[in-house]
Design a protein around this motif. Sequence first.
Motif, PDB file in Angstrom:
ATOM      1  N   GLY A 102      -5.102 -48.019  -9.070  1.00  0.00           N
ATOM      2  CA  GLY A 102      -4.012 -47.754  -8.133  1.00  0.00           C
ATOM      3  C   GLY A 102      -4.524 -47.262  -6.786  1.00  0.00           C
ATOM      4  O   GLY A 102      -4.077 -47.712  -5.729  1.00  0.00           O
ATOM      5  N   TYR A 103      -5.502 -46.342  -6.832  1.00  0.00           N
ATOM      6  CA  TYR A 103      -6.054 -45.816  -5.577  1.00  0.00           C
ATOM      7  C   TYR A 103      -6.721 -46.932  -4.765  1.00  0.00           C
ATOM      8  O   TYR A 103      -6.595 -46.985  -3.539  1.00  0.00           O
ATOM      9  CB  TYR A 103      -7.094 -44.731  -5.857  1.00  0.00           C
ATOM     10  CG  TYR A 103      -6.605 -43.505  -6.601  1.00  0.00           C
ATOM     11  CD1 TYR A 103      -5.327 -42.990  -6.404  1.00  0.00           C
ATOM     12  CD2 TYR A 103      -7.445 -42.827  -7.493  1.00  0.00           C
ATOM     13  CE1 TYR A 103      -4.908 -41.852  -7.087  1.00  0.00           C
ATOM     14  CE2 TYR A 103      -7.030 -41.694  -8.168  1.00  0.00           C
ATOM     15  CZ  TYR A 103      -5.764 -41.211  -7.970  1.00  0.00           C
ATOM     16  OH  TYR A 103      -5.350 -40.087  -8.640  1.00  0.00           O
ATOM     17  N   LEU A 104      -7.453 -47.822  -5.477  1.00  0.00           N
ATOM     18  CA  LEU A 104      -8.143 -48.901  -4.755  1.00  0.00           C
ATOM     19  C   LEU A 104      -7.140 -49.833  -4.081  1.00  0.00           C
ATOM     20  O   LEU A 104      -7.391 -50.369  -3.005  1.00  0.00           O
ATOM     21  CB  LEU A 104      -9.061 -49.703  -5.694  1.00  0.00           C
ATOM     22  CG  LEU A 104     -10.277 -48.963  -6.269  1.00  0.00           C
ATOM     23  CD1 LEU A 104     -11.167 -49.922  -7.066  1.00  0.00           C
ATOM     24  CD2 LEU A 104     -11.105 -48.274  -5.196  1.00  0.00           C
ATOM     25  N   GLN A 105      -5.983 -50.006  -4.720  1.00  0.00           N
ATOM     26  CA  GLN A 105      -4.945 -50.840  -4.086  1.00  0.00           C
ATOM     27  C   GLN A 105      -4.421 -50.177  -2.813  1.00  0.00           C
ATOM     28  O   GLN A 105      -4.124 -50.855  -1.826  1.00  0.00           O
ATOM     29  CB  GLN A 105      -3.789 -51.100  -5.073  1.00  0.00           C
ATOM     30  CG  GLN A 105      -4.113 -52.141  -6.149  1.00  0.00           C
ATOM     31  CD  GLN A 105      -4.609 -53.465  -5.575  1.00  0.00           C
ATOM     32  OE1 GLN A 105      -4.126 -53.938  -4.540  1.00  0.00           O
ATOM     33  NE2 GLN A 105      -5.598 -54.071  -6.231  1.00  0.00           N
ATOM     34  N   VAL A 106      -4.324 -48.863  -2.844  1.00  0.00           N
ATOM     35  CA  VAL A 106      -3.877 -48.140  -1.638  1.00  0.00           C
ATOM     36  C   VAL A 106      -4.876 -48.376  -0.506  1.00  0.00           C
ATOM     37  O   VAL A 106      -4.501 -48.660   0.645  1.00  0.00           O
ATOM     38  CB  VAL A 106      -3.744 -46.618  -1.929  1.00  0.00           C
ATOM     39  CG1 VAL A 106      -3.517 -45.827  -0.638  1.00  0.00           C
ATOM     40  CG2 VAL A 106      -2.615 -46.359  -2.922  1.00  0.00           C
ATOM     41  N   VAL A 107      -6.175 -48.295  -0.843  1.00  0.00           N
ATOM     42  CA  VAL A 107      -7.201 -48.504   0.193  1.00  0.00           C
ATOM     43  C   VAL A 107      -7.179 -49.958   0.658  1.00  0.00           C
ATOM     44  O   VAL A 107      -7.241 -50.248   1.862  1.00  0.00           O
ATOM     45  CB  VAL A 107      -8.613 -48.110  -0.318  1.00  0.00           C
ATOM     46  CG1 VAL A 107      -9.637 -48.228   0.806  1.00  0.00           C
ATOM     47  CG2 VAL A 107      -8.622 -46.686  -0.876  1.00  0.00           C
ATOM     48  N   GLU A 108      -7.052 -50.884  -0.303  1.00  0.00           N
ATOM     49  CA  GLU A 108      -7.027 -52.318   0.040  1.00  0.00           C
ATOM     50  C   GLU A 108      -5.884 -52.610   1.031  1.00  0.00           C
ATOM     51  O   GLU A 108      -6.069 -53.302   2.021  1.00  0.00           O
ATOM     52  CB  GLU A 108      -6.847 -53.146  -1.250  1.00  0.00           C
ATOM     53  CG  GLU A 108      -6.700 -54.647  -1.063  1.00  0.00           C
ATOM     54  CD  GLU A 108      -8.027 -55.349  -0.790  1.00  0.00           C
ATOM     55  OE1 GLU A 108      -9.071 -54.691  -0.786  1.00  0.00           O
ATOM     56  OE2 GLU A 108      -7.987 -56.567  -0.540  1.00  0.00           O
ATOM     57  N   ARG A 109      -4.726 -52.044   0.748  1.00  0.00           N
ATOM     58  CA  ARG A 109      -3.571 -52.293   1.636  1.00  0.00           C
ATOM     59  C   ARG A 109      -3.744 -51.606   2.981  1.00  0.00           C
ATOM     60  O   ARG A 109      -3.300 -52.096   4.008  1.00  0.00           O
ATOM     61  CB  ARG A 109      -2.283 -51.804   0.963  1.00  0.00           C
ATOM     62  CG  ARG A 109      -1.785 -52.736  -0.129  1.00  0.00           C
ATOM     63  CD  ARG A 109      -0.334 -52.441  -0.499  1.00  0.00           C
ATOM     64  NE  ARG A 109      -0.180 -51.116  -1.084  1.00  0.00           N
ATOM     65  CZ  ARG A 109      -0.324 -50.847  -2.384  1.00  0.00           C
ATOM     66  NH1 ARG A 109      -0.618 -51.824  -3.232  1.00  0.00           N
ATOM     67  NH2 ARG A 109      -0.169 -49.620  -2.841  1.00  0.00           N
ATOM     68  N   GLY A 110      -4.429 -50.455   2.975  1.00  0.00           N
ATOM     69  CA  GLY A 110      -4.545 -49.673   4.211  1.00  0.00           C
ATOM     70  C   GLY A 110      -5.719 -50.060   5.078  1.00  0.00           C
ATOM     71  O   GLY A 110      -5.786 -49.670   6.245  1.00  0.00           O
ATOM     72  N   LEU A 111      -6.669 -50.816   4.502  1.00  0.00           N
ATOM     73  CA  LEU A 111      -7.884 -51.164   5.244  1.00  0.00           C
ATOM     74  C   LEU A 111      -7.497 -52.067   6.424  1.00  0.00           C
ATOM     75  O   LEU A 111      -7.054 -53.190   6.225  1.00  0.00           O
ATOM     76  CB  LEU A 111      -8.861 -51.865   4.290  1.00  0.00           C
ATOM     77  CG  LEU A 111     -10.307 -52.025   4.749  1.00  0.00           C
ATOM     78  CD1 LEU A 111     -11.257 -52.020   3.558  1.00  0.00           C
ATOM     79  CD2 LEU A 111     -10.486 -53.298   5.532  1.00  0.00           C
ATOM     80  N   ALA A 112      -7.670 -51.532   7.635  1.00  0.00           N
ATOM     81  CA  ALA A 112      -7.117 -52.224   8.798  1.00  0.00           C
ATOM     82  C   ALA A 112      -8.176 -52.747   9.749  1.00  0.00           C
ATOM     83  O   ALA A 112      -7.868 -53.361  10.762  1.00  0.00           O
ATOM     84  CB  ALA A 112      -6.176 -51.281   9.554  1.00  0.00           C
ATOM     85  N   GLY A 113      -9.457 -52.483   9.442  1.00  0.00           N
ATOM     86  CA  GLY A 113     -10.504 -52.819  10.407  1.00  0.00           C
ATOM     87  C   GLY A 113     -11.173 -54.165  10.166  1.00  0.00           C
ATOM     88  O   GLY A 113     -11.649 -54.786  11.085  1.00  0.00           O
TER      89      GLY A 113
END
Length: 207
Positions: free
Chosen positions: A137-148
């Motif tokens: 779940g945490y990795l999905q949060v990072v995946e969705r938030g990764l903006a660079g």
Amino acid sequence: MKLFYSPGACSIGIHVILEEIGKPFETQLVSTRDGSNKKPEYLAINPKAKVPALLRDDGTVLTEFPVIAWWLAKANPMSNLIAVEFEAEARTLEWMDYLCGTVHPQGFTRQFRPANFAKDAEDEARVVAQGKALTEGYLQVVERGLAGDPWLLPSGYSVADCALFFITNWASGRSGMTLPPKLARHQAAMMARPAVQRALAREAKAA
Ligand SMILES: N[C@@H](CCC(=O)N[C@@H](CS)C(=O)NCC(=O)O)C(=O)O
């Protein structure tokens, strides 16, 4: 400056930052596997019994990944490891806090040290499974938030990417998880950096 680290631990992220900065530094192995982090010699340096710890040139010791990373970046502005712009700096700290304060202790520590959470030995498998599910779940949060793309932030490569590096390493390595696409690209981009390769090589020699 001297970094206290354990091979494969979260301290690899600080190791990478020191390599990115490129000034001379020493390293001291404090194996968390054999419990060296709990010996009196190390407790005198870091009473929290954790790595990373950074001994600075004035003789003081700094602990806590996000704070060490922030301090190194601010103390070495020419290395461009943290955005100068106020909002982007806040976003960098926000990611480091999530990675080091939630993903690491809630997701991975459950998987790697289930006894810290389990009622008894039989309960450990449940804790490991819970850690894996939380991490997914945490990795999905990072995946969705990764903006660079490939970096975490649109403001560019930063100390937050060095924090994400130990997370993706653990996920794809020790945890045997498949990284979602942006995180896989991030990991590949990190692995291509000479600073990352130097830090990994030094830790592999010591392991
Ligand atoms: N809040 C600390 C956590 C550091 C931490 O948990 N480090 C682990 C290695 S990844 C450790 O030293 N574990 C040793 C132990 O708990 O015995 C930070 O962000 O620096």
